[in-house]
Structure formats: structure tokens, C-alpha cells
Design an enzyme around this catalytic site. Sequence first.
Site, PDB file in Angstrom:
ATOM      1  N   LYS A   2       0.829  -1.200   0.000  1.00  0.00           N
ATOM      2  CA  LYS A   2       0.000   0.000   0.000  1.00  0.00           C
ATOM      3  C   LYS A   2       0.870   1.259   0.000  1.00  0.00           C
ATOM      4  CE  LYS A   2      -4.001   1.728   2.659  1.00  0.00           C
ATOM      5  NZ  LYS A   2      -4.832   1.414   3.843  1.00  0.00           N
ATOM      6  N   SER A  40      -9.479   1.565   2.757  1.00  0.00           N
ATOM      7  CA  SER A  40      -8.529   2.373   2.014  1.00  0.00           C
ATOM      8  C   SER A  40      -7.505   1.566   1.239  1.00  0.00           C
ATOM      9  CB  SER A  40      -7.811   3.324   2.976  1.00  0.00           C
ATOM     10  OG  SER A  40      -7.100   2.604   3.972  1.00  0.00           O
ATOM     11  N   SER A  72     -10.378  -1.069   6.467  1.00  0.00           N
ATOM     12  CA  SER A  72      -9.609  -0.765   5.264  1.00  0.00           C
ATOM     13  C   SER A  72      -8.879  -1.938   4.626  1.00  0.00           C
ATOM     14  CB  SER A  72      -8.598   0.348   5.558  1.00  0.00           C
ATOM     15  OG  SER A  72      -9.268   1.565   5.759  1.00  0.00           O
TER      16      SER A  72
END
Length: 585
Positions: A174, A247, A271
Site C-alpha cells: 500500500k 482504504s 480498510s
Amino acid sequence: MTSKADSKPGKTSSKIHATALGGLESIITQLPIIQTLPVPAGSADFEQKRALALEEFASKVPVEYRIPRHYIESPPKDVTPIPRECGILDDIELDITEQYDATALAHAIAAGKLTAVSVAKAFIKRSIICHQISNCLTQWMPELALKRAQELDNYFSRTGKTMGPLHGVPISVKQHIPLADTDSDMGFLATKAHNPQDSLLVAILRSLGAVFYCKTAQPQGIMHIETDGYHGRTLNPHNINLSPGGSSGGEAALIALRGSILGVGTDIGGSIRVPAGFVGIYGFKPTAYTLPMREFVNGAFPAELNILPSTGPMCTSLRDVDLFMHGILSQQPYIQDPRVVPLPWKGLGTDLQVSKTNRLKVGIMFNDGVVQLQPPVLRALLEAQKFLQVSPLVEIKPYKVPSIHEILGMTSKMYVPDGGHSVRQVCEISGEPLHHLTEFNLEGLEPVDAYGIAKLRVSRDAFRIAFSEDWAAQDVDVILSPLHVGPAAAHDTAKYLAYSALWNILDCPAIAFPTSTKVGKKGTEHYAAGDEKPWNELDAHVRALWEEHDYEGAPISLQLSARKHHDGMLIAALDMMRDVLELEQ
């Protein structure tokens, strides 16, 4: 349907790229990417900087890895077949990227059946194809990955041994997580910074033999379950009119398209689990600080004052969750990150001491008492209940969640105790526009002072105590629940997070896992008779969304949760239930 910055007339690059993958020199032009709903425009200065950032990315992509233009101009709703049919990957690369999970891939490399370089090339190529059809990447590092893969092959050739259990396994990361010689940011272009070294978790993965080749998209501020930022909007591969969640939505989209098989996400309100569920993969949120998060955030993150984030794996199989967790925790990360609780990992293979006379007690939560489930999610839960009822090792119980109304009224303050000041400030200074869900999350918020934060913590702890005692009173070991009120959300509509954020507030481990259920054609599934009347305004809103949008093709996933620090037991419990639930992996 191209990204805004890429659709400007005459916007091309004359840079020459000597690709390390094929040894060819290619003239670089703009990189068209499928986009459905544009992100808002900022100031002229911001848009110029954004265009330069996108151009820098595009300049690395050789023309031979660019998909045919008709996919961009007239994309199908479901883009998952494109990597296989676009003609860029050969049969060997298709086999490498489609036929293995991380565990099997590591075994194949260790057995000498595959080389780290051949595996890296396959995933490098496939990941950039995936990016063009879902906008899932923020950085693509073929040269770094191939250099690392060659080092691993040389080591294996010289010693006959692997570097570690992840020798040659490509891992995606990420965007906000620091990775040496790449950039990271907090979901705003103005926070982008170069990272000279790895964060602790990345360093451990590297020491275990991992190969890093790309970083993945996250939303503005890393606080939405929609992945939209200065890079554009990330799409759900199963239905591009839907979100892949957030996310960690870039990770989800990439893994769903097999451009990665193992990635690192973070979770403070869903997330990891929500994006994993939206695309139909596994996503595990451990108890906070089960895994190290040292250096994950460059600066302060106000939400951590009351709700701690977690990091964890997103992958295609349950055994890869175990591989990831065991590998990292075997390196004693609590020494370098003293926040980590030094518990040994006991996951797959753990003896739960379950028998016909001592069955695993599974509580099924059909709603949270606030918003009812959209029809396909309820269908998936009922089907799971039917499967589990026939297992001699499982006892099914209805689970009624304690009232969450009061705590829900506090969550916005818990997540944004500064009232959104830091977010608004960075956008005002840089000219970056506030995105729709950013504005929604900040609406009506005011800063909370130190005493107010302390009061929130008191309320949080009281809720945790009451929940724990009620859990014991209902006498269940694990709780099977929805991870979201519906399937993957339509873009910019994911505003109700209680089904996922509940387990962050409680700091309990939870895992999203795929089922065989998918959403059919629009109009073929409805709320059950007797459930037509909305419970409240939120429920009415969720019902309206179901009627308005087309969710066809969206996979349905569920969520299993256990008590705090019972992380390994949770994985073992899901593994025990896996065959009964007819899970693919």
C-alpha cells in the site's frame, strides 16, 4: 473514459525507456486508463503537479505493455478477463500469475521449478495491465524488482538454499507504507516524500525473500472505503461502476486481477476487510500491534488517539494469511517495535480441541440493529448458516449485537479528533480539492480538546467491557457477520461503516473471506417480504442505493471475528469451517 490528466489534447512524452523486461527501447506516450467517475479538479497549480506525477508514472511503461485502445474506449463492465485475453502475457506468464497462491509459488521456486526472475517478470507485466483497467497502482518498480530477483536467483544457485520462506514471492505494498527507494504519502500529493529505507515490516518481508515490485492506490487521507485520490479513482474489476473499497482498494483490485497474490494493507475502520470483501479475496485485520507498524505513518495520525490501526495480509488463500503472519512473527518484531505484543503465532494446525461433544460455537449476526442488510448479503449469511448446521463440529447460535447507537454517535470524533483541521489545511495550502467522501467524513466536526478525547476513551472502554461481557453471556467462540451492509458500493456512496468499524473499536481480530455468492442482474433480488419498512433514515438510504445502482457481478464476502488477541485461533476456526462452507481456498 480516460483519466482526466491523461485526456488532455496533445499530452505525450518523448522519453525513451530501455525496458529491463524485454531489452527493447520504446517511445513512451500517454498511458490511458479506464476511468468511470472523475475525481474533482483542484487549483491550476495542483493540477499541473498532478499531471506531472501521472506523466512520471506513464513514462516508465513501454508500449508493448499497453493494452489495445478499444478496452479503454469501450470497456466491459467486468474487466477480469482482460489480462488473459489482451495478448500481452504468454502462456508461461499466465500460468505463473494464475495457477499459484504465494505458498505454492514459494514451493515451486524452492524446488527449482521456477526462478525468482521469471516470476518477477510475470507479475511486473501483469500488474501494469491490471493498472490500465482498474487504476490500482501508484508506483511500478520493474528495475528494482528484477535486480532483487536476480540476487535471489544467484543466492539459490550459489548455496542451493532459499533466502527464507518467501524467497522470490512478489509482494505488493500500500502506498503509505515506506519501501526503500520509493515514495510514500498520506493520500495527499503534498505529503509525498521519498523513502531511503524500508519500514520495519517491509524490511522483515525482504529478509524472508520477498520481491517488491509495485505500490498500490489509497484514498485521500487514507480514511475512505472508496479509493480515490490524486492518482484518480480505482475501479472494482468485477464491475467498474463499483468501488473496490478502501482504504486498501488498490491492493484489492490488483489481487482480484491476479496482478499480485499477496499484498500488505492497513485497517482502522475496515480498510483491509472491506476492499477484500468487495472483490472476493481474503483480508485479515489482526488485533492492533500484533504486527509491527513502525514508520508506517510520516507524522501524526490523530485517529490513533482512540482507535488503533492494524496491518495485515490481503491474498488469495487462507494458508497465505498463515504464511504471512508466521513469517513476520518468527522474526521477533517486538524487539524493534516495542508496541508489538510478543505473542507466538498459532494459526493453521492449531488444535481447537473441537469434537462432537465440544463443538465450536459460532454466533451468526444478521444485523447490527441499525441498518438491515441488502438482499445478497443476507442470502450469503443464510447459506452459510445452512452449511454450518450440518457440521457435527459446529454449533450455530443466533448472535444479537449489543446496542451500538451510542458508540456510533462518537466514532466520527474518535476518527477525526482534530475536527479535520489537518486535512483542510493541507488541501488549502496545496490546492488539492476535497473529495466527496472526505467532505462527508468532515461534515459538522469540531476539534475535541484533551478532556474530550479522554471522555471518548472512557466511553470506548465501557463499550468494550459491556460487549465482552455480553459476548460471554451469549456463549459463542467466534462471530460470523457481514463485513458491509451490501456488496461492493457504487462509487462515492459508501458511507455506513458500522459492520467493519465495530471490530476496530473493539480491537478484535477479524477476517474477510469470499463466498460463492455473487450479485445477479439488477432487479432480480429484493428485500424479503415483511422487511419492506425502513428502520430509520440510514436504513432507508441504504435501501434506496440498492434500488438505484447496478451491482451485477459483485462478489459477496463474509466476516469472522474472535476475541482480542485470539488471532491464531480465528484463522484456525475459519480453516476448520472452510470445507463446510465450500470455500474455494
